[in-house]
Design an enzyme around this catalytic site. Structure first.
Site, short mmCIF file in Angstrom:
data_model
loop_
_atom_site.label_atom_id
_atom_site.label_comp_id
_atom_site.label_asym_id
_atom_site.label_seq_id
_atom_site.Cartn_x
_atom_site.Cartn_y
_atom_site.Cartn_z
N CYS A 196 -5.09 4.26 64.04
CA CYS A 196 -6.21 4.75 65.11
C CYS A 196 -5.43 5.46 66.15
CB CYS A 196 -6.88 3.73 65.50
SG CYS A 196 -7.48 3.91 67.22
N CYS B 191 -5.84 3.97 69.64
CA CYS B 191 -5.09 2.64 69.64
C CYS B 191 -3.41 3.04 69.93
CB CYS B 191 -5.13 1.86 68.45
SG CYS B 191 -6.85 1.47 67.93
N CYS C 144 -10.83 12.09 89.81
CA CYS C 144 -10.80 13.26 88.95
C CYS C 144 -10.30 12.87 87.62
CB CYS C 144 -10.24 14.52 89.66
SG CYS C 144 -9.58 15.73 88.53
N CYS D 262 -7.48 15.24 86.62
CA CYS D 262 -6.15 14.74 87.58
C CYS D 262 -5.76 13.56 86.87
CB CYS D 262 -6.61 14.41 88.92
SG CYS D 262 -7.37 15.72 89.93
#
Length: 363
Positions: free
Chosen positions: A51, A54, A172, A175
């Site tokens: 995954c 993951c 944000c 950010c």
């Protein structure tokens, strides 16, 4: 009997070692109920090795486990590999249908889903609140300068510096996504005395006037304050590391690669490369004139290039006194020196010398 006991203890120790990876406890049907026994808070990641999300979470999950390790009597950070056949019933029992699935067992054997952000800070706050702990991540020293009204002008408007500034807000999403690469960018230019990577929190009340002054209306906004202009040129290129590095190298006239090492060619001077090529093919008398010619070029170089320029002249004089074999032996000597744990300014110095020596090798 003693031998049997010894073998048994060794086997148990081996099992114990296999049940943890670093400070992350590896759960399976054999130890799940023992770990998740209601005596402590257990935060579990149900995952699959293939995954992508993951894999992305794994480094932060290890940091989380390391952070809570000193209070392991209160908090356990654990994981279950749902791709393993023996664990499938366990994952099914806790209704795991996607990866990663994060659940907290809050001093209980009953699981609660965690659906919040997956940053270390967010996970840390969540677990601290549930476990009534107050652990904090030990953050590595940063090479990104934090700006405020007290230092903005002295750092950003310094005409001897090239400065990249990120105007950001802590909430944000873009950010937050940029933050890890921006830290790497700071590390990349840590040894460049004329380059500064900086940031300012526009959500902080004291900083709002500065952000307004530079026309910041969205986050993150990146501006380049070069030596030649302190108006703040808006950076509008890609936000991947390679694009950032190419931009800064070009704007600041430096030659770094990701992580901070000097790129191949750093320290080289084109005019002196040409003289070096002539020098290795020239007769003794001609070489004397070429040394003088090289010194004239060095004298005309900008101050920041004269150290490298002088090394060209030093190599020429050494070859004249000894032989061209000096180049090969010196490359071998320096390469051996830098193969250790050398870093910082000394590593830069030797990297430039190696690059310059390459210009004296027979073509």
């Amino acid at each position: 009997m003693k031998i049997l006991l010894f073998v048994t203890l060794i086997a148990l120790a081996f099992v114990a070692l296999c049940s943890a990876e670093g400070n992350v406890v590896v759960l399976s049907p054999d130890n799940f109920d023992t770990v998740v026994d209601g005596s402590k808070t257990v935060f579990v990641k149900f995952y699959a090795p293939w995954c992508g999300h993951c894999k992305k979470l794994a480094p932060d999950f290890e940091i989380l486990a390391d952070t809570f390790a000193p209070v392991s009597n209160k908090v356990v950070i654990a994981k279950v590999d749902c791709d393993q056949a023996d664990n499938k019933a366990l994952c099914s029992k806790y209704d795991v249908s996607g990866y990663p699935t994060l659940k907290i067992f809050d001093k209980s054997t009953t699981a609660k889903d965690y659906n919040g952000a997956r940053s270390v800070d967010e996970l840390l706050t969540y677990i601290n609140n549930h476990a009534k702990t107050n652990v904090k991540v030990k953050k590595a020293p940063s090479n990104v300068v934090d700006l405020s009204p007290s230092n903005f002008d002295s750092v950003v408007l310094d005409k001897s510096k090239n400065v990249l500034v990120e105007f950001y807000a802590p909430w944000c999403g873009h950010c937050k996504k940029l933050m890890p690469d921006y830290e790497i960018l700071g590390n990349t230019y840590a040894n460049e005395k004329d380059v500064v990577i900086a940031k300012i929190d526009c959500d902080a009340a004291d900083n709002k006037a500065i952000c307004s002054k530079y026309g910041v209306t969205g986050f993150p906004t990146l501006k380049w304050f070069g030596k030649q202009s302190k108006d703040g040129e808006k950076y509008e290129q890609g936000r991947d590391l390679d694009t950032f590095i190419n931009y800064i190298n070009k704007q600041a006239g430096v030659n770094r690669v990701k992580g901070g090492k000097l790129a191949v060619g750093a320290g080289r001077v084109e005019q002196l490369d040409t003289i070096a090529t002539e020098f290795i093919a020239a007769a003794a008398e001609v070489r004397k004139e070429l040394v003088k010619k090289a010194q004239t070029v060095v004298d005309s170089l900008p101050e920041e290039l004269r150290t490298e320029g002088s090394y060209y002249v030093k190599v020429m004089k050494t070859i004249a006194e000894k032989s061209i074999d000096f180049v090969t032996t010196e490359i071998a000597r320096i390469t051996k020196l830098v193969s250790g744990s050398m870093s910082g300014k000394k590593a830069d110095e030797f990297a430039k010398k190696l690059n310059i020596l390459e210009s004296f090798k027979s073509k």
